[in-house]
Scaffold this motif. Sequence first.
Motif, PDB file in Angstrom:
ATOM      1  N   PHE A   1      35.809  -9.237 -46.591  1.00 19.47           N
ATOM      2  CA  PHE A   1      35.852  -9.360 -45.130  1.00 19.47           C
ATOM      3  C   PHE A   1      37.039 -10.212 -44.679  1.00 19.47           C
ATOM      4  CE2 PHE A   1      31.206  -8.187 -45.027  1.00 19.47           C
ATOM      5  CZ  PHE A   1      31.366  -7.092 -44.194  1.00 19.47           C
ATOM      6  N   SER A   2      37.325 -11.256 -45.447  1.00 17.72           N
ATOM      7  CA  SER A   2      38.453 -12.123 -45.100  1.00 17.72           C
ATOM      8  C   SER A   2      39.772 -11.353 -45.155  1.00 17.72           C
ATOM      9  CB  SER A   2      38.499 -13.328 -46.048  1.00 17.72           C
ATOM     10  OG  SER A   2      39.527 -14.214 -45.664  1.00 17.72           O
ATOM     11  N   LYS A   3      39.937 -10.539 -46.191  1.00 21.12           N
ATOM     12  CA  LYS A   3      41.160  -9.730 -46.308  1.00 21.12           C
ATOM     13  C   LYS A   3      41.272  -8.734 -45.155  1.00 21.12           C
ATOM     14  CE  LYS A   3      42.667  -8.157 -50.281  1.00 21.12           C
ATOM     15  NZ  LYS A   3      43.887  -8.892 -50.637  1.00 21.12           N
ATOM     16  N   GLN A   4      40.133  -8.364 -44.587  1.00 18.34           N
ATOM     17  CA  GLN A   4      40.121  -7.431 -43.453  1.00 18.34           C
ATOM     18  C   GLN A   4      40.162  -8.173 -42.107  1.00 18.34           C
ATOM     19  OE1 GLN A   4      36.484  -5.394 -44.513  1.00 18.34           O
ATOM     20  NE2 GLN A   4      37.567  -3.800 -45.665  1.00 18.34           N
ATOM     21  N   ASP A   5      40.411  -9.478 -42.155  1.00 16.97           N
ATOM     22  CA  ASP A   5      40.495 -10.333 -40.965  1.00 16.97           C
ATOM     23  C   ASP A   5      39.180 -10.415 -40.186  1.00 16.97           C
ATOM     24  OD1 ASP A   5      43.141 -11.085 -41.388  1.00 16.97           O
ATOM     25  OD2 ASP A   5      43.912  -9.335 -40.336  1.00 16.97           O
ATOM     26  N   ASN A   6      38.082 -10.147 -40.857  1.00 12.08           N
ATOM     27  CA  ASN A   6      36.764 -10.311 -40.234  1.00 12.08           C
ATOM     28  C   ASN A   6      36.183 -11.635 -40.740  1.00 12.08           C
ATOM     29  OD1 ASN A   6      34.234 -10.154 -39.129  1.00 12.08           O
ATOM     30  ND2 ASN A   6      33.793  -8.095 -39.865  1.00 12.08           N
ATOM     31  N   HIS A   7      36.721 -12.726 -40.206  1.00  7.69           N
ATOM     32  CA  HIS A   7      36.393 -14.042 -40.743  1.00  7.69           C
ATOM     33  C   HIS A   7      34.983 -14.488 -40.357  1.00  7.69           C
ATOM     34  CE1 HIS A   7      40.456 -14.272 -42.125  1.00  7.69           C
ATOM     35  NE2 HIS A   7      40.909 -14.046 -40.914  1.00  7.69           N
ATOM     36  N   GLU A   8      34.483 -13.998 -39.215  1.00  7.03           N
ATOM     37  CA  GLU A   8      33.113 -14.339 -38.825  1.00  7.03           C
ATOM     38  C   GLU A   8      32.115 -13.800 -39.855  1.00  7.03           C
ATOM     39  OE1 GLU A   8      35.351 -12.977 -36.880  1.00  7.03           O
ATOM     40  OE2 GLU A   8      35.593 -14.275 -35.110  1.00  7.03           O
ATOM     41  N   ALA A   9      32.336 -12.546 -40.288  1.00  9.35           N
ATOM     42  CA  ALA A   9      31.447 -11.953 -41.293  1.00  9.35           C
ATOM     43  C   ALA A   9      31.589 -12.682 -42.627  1.00  9.35           C
ATOM     44  CB  ALA A   9      31.773 -10.464 -41.466  1.00  9.35           C
ATOM     45  N   ALA A  10      32.808 -13.078 -42.953  1.00  6.83           N
ATOM     46  CA  ALA A  10      33.035 -13.823 -44.196  1.00  6.83           C
ATOM     47  C   ALA A  10      32.264 -15.140 -44.179  1.00  6.83           C
ATOM     48  CB  ALA A  10      34.531 -14.076 -44.387  1.00  6.83           C
ATOM     49  N   VAL A  11      32.293 -15.829 -43.049  1.00  6.11           N
ATOM     50  CA  VAL A  11      31.568 -17.101 -42.916  1.00  6.11           C
ATOM     51  C   VAL A  11      30.067 -16.876 -43.104  1.00  6.11           C
ATOM     52  CG1 VAL A  11      30.839 -18.852 -41.232  1.00  6.11           C
ATOM     53  CG2 VAL A  11      33.264 -18.313 -41.502  1.00  6.11           C
ATOM     54  N   GLU A  12      29.524 -15.820 -42.507  1.00  4.00           N
ATOM     55  CA  GLU A  12      28.103 -15.537 -42.611  1.00  4.00           C
ATOM     56  C   GLU A  12      27.696 -15.316 -44.070  1.00  4.00           C
ATOM     57  OE1 GLU A  12      24.233 -15.124 -41.844  1.00  4.00           O
ATOM     58  OE2 GLU A  12      25.770 -15.797 -40.421  1.00  4.00           O
ATOM     59  N   LEU A  13      28.531 -14.574 -44.805  1.00  2.00           N
ATOM     60  CA  LEU A  13      28.218 -14.309 -46.219  1.00  2.00           C
ATOM     61  C   LEU A  13      28.334 -15.575 -47.060  1.00  2.00           C
ATOM     62  CD1 LEU A  13      29.908 -10.842 -46.466  1.00  2.00           C
ATOM     63  CD2 LEU A  13      27.555 -11.305 -47.147  1.00  2.00           C
ATOM     64  N   LEU A  14      29.304 -16.397 -46.771  1.00  7.56           N
ATOM     65  CA  LEU A  14      29.459 -17.644 -47.522  1.00  7.56           C
ATOM     66  C   LEU A  14      28.279 -18.576 -47.255  1.00  7.56           C
ATOM     67  CD1 LEU A  14      33.295 -18.240 -47.061  1.00  7.56           C
ATOM     68  CD2 LEU A  14      32.130 -17.686 -49.202  1.00  7.56           C
ATOM     69  N   ARG A  15      27.778 -18.556 -46.040  1.00 12.38           N
ATOM     70  CA  ARG A  15      26.606 -19.385 -45.733  1.00 12.38           C
ATOM     71  C   ARG A  15      25.379 -18.869 -46.480  1.00 12.38           C
ATOM     72  NH1 ARG A  15      27.137 -23.496 -43.072  1.00 12.38           N
ATOM     73  NH2 ARG A  15      28.755 -23.909 -41.531  1.00 12.38           N
ATOM     74  N   GLN A  16      25.281 -17.541 -46.653  1.00 10.96           N
ATOM     75  CA  GLN A  16      24.194 -16.989 -47.466  1.00 10.96           C
ATOM     76  C   GLN A  16      24.359 -17.411 -48.922  1.00 10.96           C
ATOM     77  OE1 GLN A  16      23.304 -12.745 -46.852  1.00 10.96           O
ATOM     78  NE2 GLN A  16      24.347 -12.873 -44.865  1.00 10.96           N
ATOM     79  N   ALA A  17      25.622 -17.448 -49.395  1.00 12.33           N
ATOM     80  CA  ALA A  17      25.870 -17.849 -50.784  1.00 12.33           C
ATOM     81  C   ALA A  17      25.400 -19.270 -51.043  1.00 12.33           C
ATOM     82  CB  ALA A  17      27.366 -17.715 -51.105  1.00 12.33           C
ATOM     83  N   LEU A  18      25.512 -20.141 -50.023  1.00  9.97           N
ATOM     84  CA  LEU A  18      25.080 -21.526 -50.189  1.00  9.97           C
ATOM     85  C   LEU A  18      23.603 -21.617 -50.576  1.00  9.97           C
ATOM     86  CD1 LEU A  18      26.842 -23.332 -47.171  1.00  9.97           C
ATOM     87  CD2 LEU A  18      27.282 -23.716 -49.616  1.00  9.97           C
ATOM     88  N   ALA A  19      22.816 -20.672 -50.087  1.00 12.49           N
ATOM     89  CA  ALA A  19      21.372 -20.706 -50.366  1.00 12.49           C
ATOM     90  C   ALA A  19      21.071 -20.472 -51.843  1.00 12.49           C
ATOM     91  CB  ALA A  19      20.656 -19.654 -49.514  1.00 12.49           C
ATOM     92  N   PHE A  20      21.990 -19.799 -52.554  1.00  9.74           N
ATOM     93  CA  PHE A  20      21.755 -19.481 -53.962  1.00  9.74           C
ATOM     94  C   PHE A  20      22.599 -20.342 -54.904  1.00  9.74           C
ATOM     95  CE2 PHE A  20      21.415 -15.339 -51.620  1.00  9.74           C
ATOM     96  CZ  PHE A  20      20.037 -15.305 -51.600  1.00  9.74           C
ATOM     97  N   SER A  21      23.371 -21.261 -54.340  1.00 10.49           N
ATOM     98  CA  SER A  21      24.337 -21.995 -55.156  1.00 10.49           C
ATOM     99  C   SER A  21      23.769 -23.312 -55.667  1.00 10.49           C
ATOM    100  CB  SER A  21      25.603 -22.274 -54.330  1.00 10.49           C
ATOM    101  OG  SER A  21      26.497 -23.064 -55.056  1.00 10.49           O
ATOM    102  N   THR A  22      24.076 -23.601 -56.909  1.00  6.49           N
ATOM    103  CA  THR A  22      23.740 -24.915 -57.465  1.00  6.49           C
ATOM    104  C   THR A  22      24.958 -25.838 -57.421  1.00  6.49           C
ATOM    105  OG1 THR A  22      24.282 -24.086 -59.675  1.00  6.49           O
ATOM    106  CG2 THR A  22      21.966 -23.990 -58.990  1.00  6.49           C
ATOM    107  N   ASN A  23      26.128 -25.230 -57.193  1.00  7.60           N
ATOM    108  CA  ASN A  23      27.370 -25.998 -57.088  1.00  7.60           C
ATOM    109  C   ASN A  23      28.126 -25.455 -55.881  1.00  7.60           C
ATOM    110  OD1 ASN A  23      29.801 -27.265 -57.285  1.00  7.60           O
ATOM    111  ND2 ASN A  23      30.328 -26.501 -59.321  1.00  7.60           N
ATOM    112  N   SER A  24      27.931 -26.108 -54.721  1.00  7.89           N
ATOM    113  CA  SER A  24      28.429 -25.556 -53.455  1.00  7.89           C
ATOM    114  C   SER A  24      29.867 -25.958 -53.135  1.00  7.89           C
ATOM    115  CB  SER A  24      27.518 -26.015 -52.312  1.00  7.89           C
ATOM    116  OG  SER A  24      27.458 -27.437 -52.272  1.00  7.89           O
ATOM    117  N   PHE A  25      30.511 -26.724 -54.036  1.00  6.12           N
ATOM    118  CA  PHE A  25      31.860 -27.231 -53.765  1.00  6.12           C
ATOM    119  C   PHE A  25      32.831 -26.107 -53.413  1.00  6.12           C
ATOM    120  CE2 PHE A  25      36.087 -27.835 -55.650  1.00  6.12           C
ATOM    121  CZ  PHE A  25      36.558 -28.879 -54.873  1.00  6.12           C
TER     122      PHE A  25
END
Length: 467
Positions: A108-132
């Motif tokens: 999504f970021s490569k497609q300049d859809n940064h809002e969608a990229a942010v949403e997916l990264l926030r979902q990734a935080l829910a499954f991450s043990t190392n959020s750095f």
Amino acid sequence: MALESNEKPDKPITKFESMLKTDDVYFFDAEDFEDIVHHYLNHGKISLAKKGIKIGLQQHPASIELKLLQVEVLVFENQIEKAEALLDELQLLDHQNEEIYIQRANIFSKQDNHEAAVELLRQALAFSTNSFDIYSLLGMEYLFMDDFKEAKKSFMKCVEYDEQDYSSLYNVIYCFEFLEDYDGAIIYLNDYLESNPYCEVAWHQLGKQYSYIEMYAEALTAFEFAIISDDSFIGAYFEKGKVLEKLGRHKEAIENYETTISIEDPTSHAFLRIGKCYEKLKDIEMAKYYFYQTVHEDPLLDKGWLAITNLYYNIKDFEKAVFYINKALNIDGENPLYWKKCAQIHTALKNYDQADFAFKQTVDLGNYELDTWLKWADVVHINGETHAAIEILAQGREFYPDNLKLLYKSVGFQCMANDLINARITLMDALKIDKNQKKLHLFKEKFPEFGNSDWTQKIVNKYNKAS
């Protein structure tokens, strides 16, 4: 043939490259393949990374991590459809794998859809043990969106996780600076320095924040602590020199710039600053020497050529000044300030055609300063084109409608062009603004033959009575 474990080279990279040069087949753990591929991706060796993925999947066909690396390469090569298809397969196998969300966000970021990229990264935080890493990616997405407040928060999370992550620290301060929250940056850096008192990077950034708000004593102290923390930190010496210049302590500034030269190879910027210090100290020969050193070190540094231009302009050697301003213009012909300097030099040389052209370039490139209009009009008038001078002043009045210098000069030129109707109108416009007639001398002294005429006196007297 396959090698036994006791025949394997010690390092996976060495072993892998050895295998590529022979017909032998070496076996690796899936984690080794991941390390190999990461190594090649980090060094920009995509073809070797692809070989690592291919062989890795032959030996470990069920490895989700290797397939995710394959996705990363596909995204890098803009094979988006293949990447998304592979991600769909992987999500069915492991829907809680944070890397799947990260790679989708990357697409999504490569497609300049940064809002969608942010949403997916926030979902990734829910499954991450190392959020750095995820917070770092979030910070970059927010920067793409010009959301500096959220970017700052994300990079702060990275610094909380790893206080030695200077890249994120720089990004935090960048966000503060963009928001012009210098006080906030100072508070943040002072808090950071409480637990990292010998961090030269933080002291250096703190000094810069103090400089921005003109707290120069505090800035000097911060730069000195940066130097104590790392006495080879060139940036701290350089910034300290700039502060000393602002304080008028030019000899001390020179010492700091010279220190940067002694630590590493000399730079054109250090030579330029030393030259400017000598110029302030009225040592023209030393200033000239360092300015020439500047352009010798970097012939494409237009500021170096401009410094030489200004030096010769100030000592009224206009022939040399015009030679060197042309050097600067050859490098950056889109700089309006260079064209303005060029116009001033040609005016001094009485090359009015060239001055007229240079002033036109100045305005065309976006310089609308008051004195640009006034000086350009004078040049055009001297060149015998008074009507053109009136038009130039009219353009200037669009930017400075109440400026009395423009108005009174317009009156004078209109009189000289025998346009007495507009001269009367403009004079009345000026007197409406100049109620106490404190600036009327701008007209009378410059154009005495009109300023003391009967018709102008009548208008002036009329406004005297009205006031």
